[in-house]
Scaffold this motif. Structure first.
Motif, PDB file in Angstrom:
ATOM      1  N   LEU A  46      -0.098   9.727  -4.655  1.00  0.00           N
ATOM      2  CA  LEU A  46       0.014  11.045  -4.021  1.00  0.00           C
ATOM      3  C   LEU A  46       1.177  11.824  -4.615  1.00  0.00           C
ATOM      4  O   LEU A  46       1.123  13.055  -4.723  1.00  0.00           O
ATOM      5  CB  LEU A  46       0.163  10.892  -2.500  1.00  0.00           C
ATOM      6  CG  LEU A  46      -0.997  10.134  -1.823  1.00  0.00           C
ATOM      7  CD1 LEU A  46      -0.720   9.911  -0.343  1.00  0.00           C
ATOM      8  CD2 LEU A  46      -2.329  10.879  -2.006  1.00  0.00           C
ATOM      9  N   GLY A  47       2.218  11.093  -5.027  1.00  0.00           N
ATOM     10  CA  GLY A  47       3.351  11.733  -5.704  1.00  0.00           C
ATOM     11  C   GLY A  47       2.902  12.401  -6.997  1.00  0.00           C
ATOM     12  O   GLY A  47       3.316  13.521  -7.316  1.00  0.00           O
ATOM     13  N   GLU A  48       2.030  11.721  -7.739  1.00  0.00           N
ATOM     14  CA  GLU A  48       1.520  12.297  -9.000  1.00  0.00           C
ATOM     15  C   GLU A  48       0.740  13.585  -8.752  1.00  0.00           C
ATOM     16  O   GLU A  48       0.657  14.441  -9.615  1.00  0.00           O
ATOM     17  CB  GLU A  48       0.584  11.292  -9.701  1.00  0.00           C
ATOM     18  CG  GLU A  48       1.330  10.273 -10.531  1.00  0.00           C
ATOM     19  CD  GLU A  48       0.425   9.154 -11.045  1.00  0.00           C
ATOM     20  OE1 GLU A  48      -0.808   9.217 -10.833  1.00  0.00           O
ATOM     21  OE2 GLU A  48       0.976   8.216 -11.649  1.00  0.00           O
ATOM     22  N   ARG A  49       0.139  13.669  -7.559  1.00  0.00           N
ATOM     23  CA  ARG A  49      -0.601  14.902  -7.236  1.00  0.00           C
ATOM     24  C   ARG A  49       0.312  15.994  -6.689  1.00  0.00           C
ATOM     25  O   ARG A  49      -0.171  17.044  -6.240  1.00  0.00           O
ATOM     26  CB  ARG A  49      -1.673  14.607  -6.180  1.00  0.00           C
ATOM     27  CG  ARG A  49      -2.695  13.597  -6.626  1.00  0.00           C
ATOM     28  CD  ARG A  49      -3.714  13.358  -5.529  1.00  0.00           C
ATOM     29  NE  ARG A  49      -4.617  12.279  -5.905  1.00  0.00           N
ATOM     30  CZ  ARG A  49      -5.759  12.005  -5.290  1.00  0.00           C
ATOM     31  NH1 ARG A  49      -6.140  12.722  -4.258  1.00  0.00           N
ATOM     32  NH2 ARG A  49      -6.514  11.015  -5.697  1.00  0.00           N
TER      33      ARG A  49
ATOM     34  N   ASP B 283      10.772   1.448  -6.243  1.00  0.00           N
ATOM     35  CA  ASP B 283      10.293   2.152  -7.442  1.00  0.00           C
ATOM     36  C   ASP B 283      11.062   3.457  -7.634  1.00  0.00           C
ATOM     37  O   ASP B 283      11.723   3.927  -6.715  1.00  0.00           O
ATOM     38  CB  ASP B 283       8.790   2.474  -7.290  1.00  0.00           C
ATOM     39  CG  ASP B 283       7.976   1.234  -6.988  1.00  0.00           C
ATOM     40  OD1 ASP B 283       8.316   0.167  -7.535  1.00  0.00           O
ATOM     41  OD2 ASP B 283       7.026   1.329  -6.187  1.00  0.00           O
ATOM     42  N   PRO B 284      10.897   4.067  -8.810  1.00  0.00           N
ATOM     43  CA  PRO B 284      11.455   5.421  -8.969  1.00  0.00           C
ATOM     44  C   PRO B 284      10.756   6.382  -8.004  1.00  0.00           C
ATOM     45  O   PRO B 284       9.548   6.256  -7.774  1.00  0.00           O
ATOM     46  CB  PRO B 284      11.111   5.784 -10.423  1.00  0.00           C
ATOM     47  CG  PRO B 284      10.618   4.541 -11.076  1.00  0.00           C
ATOM     48  CD  PRO B 284      10.208   3.577 -10.010  1.00  0.00           C
ATOM     49  N   LEU B 285      11.510   7.311  -7.448  1.00  0.00           N
ATOM     50  CA  LEU B 285      10.907   8.254  -6.495  1.00  0.00           C
ATOM     51  C   LEU B 285      10.182   9.361  -7.248  1.00  0.00           C
ATOM     52  O   LEU B 285      10.732   9.939  -8.179  1.00  0.00           O
ATOM     53  CB  LEU B 285      12.001   8.899  -5.650  1.00  0.00           C
ATOM     54  CG  LEU B 285      12.526   8.130  -4.447  1.00  0.00           C
ATOM     55  CD1 LEU B 285      13.566   8.976  -3.714  1.00  0.00           C
ATOM     56  CD2 LEU B 285      11.385   7.763  -3.501  1.00  0.00           C
ATOM     57  N   PRO B 286       8.942   9.661  -6.835  1.00  0.00           N
ATOM     58  CA  PRO B 286       8.274  10.804  -7.467  1.00  0.00           C
ATOM     59  C   PRO B 286       9.008  12.103  -7.129  1.00  0.00           C
ATOM     60  O   PRO B 286       9.698  12.184  -6.103  1.00  0.00           O
ATOM     61  CB  PRO B 286       6.884  10.813  -6.832  1.00  0.00           C
ATOM     62  CG  PRO B 286       6.789   9.660  -5.928  1.00  0.00           C
ATOM     63  CD  PRO B 286       8.135   9.030  -5.795  1.00  0.00           C
ATOM     64  N   GLU B 287       8.801  13.090  -7.978  1.00  0.00           N
ATOM     65  CA  GLU B 287       9.392  14.400  -7.712  1.00  0.00           C
ATOM     66  C   GLU B 287       8.831  14.918  -6.381  1.00  0.00           C
ATOM     67  O   GLU B 287       7.642  14.744  -6.107  1.00  0.00           O
ATOM     68  CB  GLU B 287       8.968  15.349  -8.834  1.00  0.00           C
ATOM     69  CG  GLU B 287      10.015  16.382  -9.180  1.00  0.00           C
ATOM     70  CD  GLU B 287       9.565  17.181 -10.380  1.00  0.00           C
ATOM     71  OE1 GLU B 287       9.408  18.398 -10.227  1.00  0.00           O
ATOM     72  OE2 GLU B 287       9.333  16.558 -11.441  1.00  0.00           O
TER      73      GLU B 287
ATOM     74  N   LEU C  81       0.831  -1.212   0.000  1.00  0.00           N
ATOM     75  CA  LEU C  81       0.000   0.000   0.000  1.00  0.00           C
ATOM     76  C   LEU C  81       0.862   1.258   0.000  1.00  0.00           C
ATOM     77  O   LEU C  81       0.473   2.280  -0.577  1.00  0.00           O
ATOM     78  CB  LEU C  81      -0.953   0.001   1.203  1.00  0.00           C
ATOM     79  CG  LEU C  81      -1.891  -1.209   1.305  1.00  0.00           C
ATOM     80  CD1 LEU C  81      -2.927  -0.990   2.402  1.00  0.00           C
ATOM     81  CD2 LEU C  81      -2.583  -1.509  -0.030  1.00  0.00           C
ATOM     82  N   GLY C  82       2.023   1.201   0.620  1.00  0.00           N
ATOM     83  CA  GLY C  82       2.943   2.337   0.612  1.00  0.00           C
ATOM     84  C   GLY C  82       3.342   2.708  -0.814  1.00  0.00           C
ATOM     85  O   GLY C  82       3.384   3.892  -1.181  1.00  0.00           O
ATOM     86  N   ARG C  83       3.599   1.702  -1.625  1.00  0.00           N
ATOM     87  CA  ARG C  83       3.996   1.969  -3.018  1.00  0.00           C
ATOM     88  C   ARG C  83       2.827   2.554  -3.811  1.00  0.00           C
ATOM     89  O   ARG C  83       3.007   3.473  -4.613  1.00  0.00           O
ATOM     90  CB  ARG C  83       4.499   0.687  -3.664  1.00  0.00           C
ATOM     91  CG  ARG C  83       5.818   0.227  -3.059  1.00  0.00           C
ATOM     92  CD  ARG C  83       6.199  -1.160  -3.540  1.00  0.00           C
ATOM     93  NE  ARG C  83       6.477  -1.176  -4.960  1.00  0.00           N
ATOM     94  CZ  ARG C  83       6.614  -2.294  -5.684  1.00  0.00           C
ATOM     95  NH1 ARG C  83       6.478  -3.474  -5.101  1.00  0.00           N
ATOM     96  NH2 ARG C  83       6.879  -2.228  -6.961  1.00  0.00           N
ATOM     97  N   VAL C  84       1.636   2.004  -3.591  1.00  0.00           N
ATOM     98  CA  VAL C  84       0.443   2.529  -4.279  1.00  0.00           C
ATOM     99  C   VAL C  84       0.244   4.008  -3.934  1.00  0.00           C
ATOM    100  O   VAL C  84       0.025   4.854  -4.802  1.00  0.00           O
ATOM    101  CB  VAL C  84      -0.806   1.709  -3.869  1.00  0.00           C
ATOM    102  CG1 VAL C  84      -2.093   2.413  -4.283  1.00  0.00           C
ATOM    103  CG2 VAL C  84      -0.742   0.311  -4.456  1.00  0.00           C
ATOM    104  N   LEU C  85       0.338   4.318  -2.641  1.00  0.00           N
ATOM    105  CA  LEU C  85       0.072   5.692  -2.203  1.00  0.00           C
ATOM    106  C   LEU C  85       1.193   6.642  -2.617  1.00  0.00           C
ATOM    107  O   LEU C  85       0.932   7.796  -2.958  1.00  0.00           O
ATOM    108  CB  LEU C  85      -0.136   5.720  -0.687  1.00  0.00           C
ATOM    109  CG  LEU C  85      -1.440   5.053  -0.238  1.00  0.00           C
ATOM    110  CD1 LEU C  85      -1.485   4.896   1.279  1.00  0.00           C
ATOM    111  CD2 LEU C  85      -2.667   5.859  -0.711  1.00  0.00           C
TER     112      LEU C  85
END
Ligand code: NAI
Ligand code: 15L
Length: 268
Positions: free
Chosen positions: A23-26, A40-44, A15-19
């Protein structure tokens, strides 16, 4: 977007990866942590740091400046007492101490296993008795009690998410009731974080299931306080899954399903 960073524990878990991704995309300011590397790649706008929840000073440092602690880290299925106690009790205490120090809101990933020994014929409201179905569920029940202590003594706000079964799809008959879609989870976490107030009490319980017509076990909760309505449903899986039961009398009797039958030795 929340004004202050959000500390997400258990970031490397399912669930951590999903969120993190959603949330990173937002564009949310995320501080991620786990004892396992983030795969995974880290979101900006996100930072990741390895830490063990049992390392109190590390958790306090990670939480500095955060307005929300999204606490997903820990043992997430039934295990022996000695395995659960470090991550889920001592680790949780460190997360609550960090919330207290920062004046942060706690969003605690509790579980249906905190109430798993209620029968499936019962209808539960958010103030029902805790009825853990194992050492894992007991740690979640303790977590909710700890949240009550930190509210009453220190004014820390908490959202207790009693998550049902949060997976990509429901995979058995029980999940026709308990399934929570990833999209409904994401919306739930967003509302729990962004809601300006948790009401006069300062803590709310949310039943974490999608809009499943077979979810007749769970009723009143705090969803109106945070403004969350589930939009997905397990109903379209009914035809393929309704025959997929365990065949075990105990497992089928209680809400917690499989965990209730593990190491079960009570004589009727
Ligand atoms: P998961 O097991 O995939 O993730 C948990 C993460 O916590 C793992 O990445 C693990 O490395 C980390 N962790 C464990 N002990 C740690 C420690 N001592 N220090 C630092 N990190 C540690 O679990 P999942 O499915 O992502 O669940 C997330 C949370 O939601 C858990 O707290 C779980 O109990 C709860 N939950 C999940 C449900 C589901 O259906 N997925 C249902 C009900 C509750
Ligand atoms: C949980 O609490 C677990 O984390 C998850 O793996 C499932 O077992 C879920 O409950 C469930 O009850 O389906």
């Amino acid at each position: 977007v929340p004004p202050k960073p959000v500390l997400l524990t258990g970031a490397s878990g399912a669930l951590g990866r999903v969120l993190t991704r959603a949330l990173g995309e937002r564009g949310w300011p995320l501080r991620l942590t786990d004892r396992a590397p983030f795969p995974d790649p880290l979101p900006e706008g996100a930072r990741f740091q390895i830490a063990d929840l049992e390392d109190g000073p590390a958790i306090l440092r990670l939480a500095e400046g955060c307005g929300t602690i999204l606490h997903l880290g820990g043992i997430s299925v039934e295990h022996p007492f000695e395995t659960v106690i470090g991550p889920n009790i001592r680790g949780l205490y460190h997360a609550y101490e960090a919330a207290r120090r920062e004046g942060a809101r706690m969003i605690f990933a509790s579980s249906n296993h905190a109430i798993g020994f209620h029968e499936r014929s019962e209808v539960l409201d958010d103030d029902c008795a805790l009825a853990p179905d194992g050492f894992y569920g007991l740690s979640k029940a303790y977590g909710e009690l700890m949240g009550g202590l930190y509210r009453d003594k220190h004014g820390v706000e908490s959202v207790f998410l009693r998550i049902g079964s949060c997976f990509p799809e429901p995979t058995d008959a029980r999940m026709l009731a308990t399934w929570l879609s990833y999209a409904d989870l994401t919306r739930l976490i967003a509302r729990a974080t962004l809601a300006p107030s948790l009401g006069p009490k300062g803590t709310v319980v949310i039943w974490g299931a999608s809009n499943n017509s077979r979810m007749t076990w769970w009723r009143r909760d705090g969803r109106d306080v945070i403004g969350w309505t589930p939009q997905d449903s397990a109903d379209s899986y009914a035809a393929s899954l309704e025959g997929k039961t365990s065949g075990n009398r105990i497992v089928e009797r209680y809400q917690g399903g499989g965990f209730t039958g593990l190491d079960y030795s009570r004589r009727e």
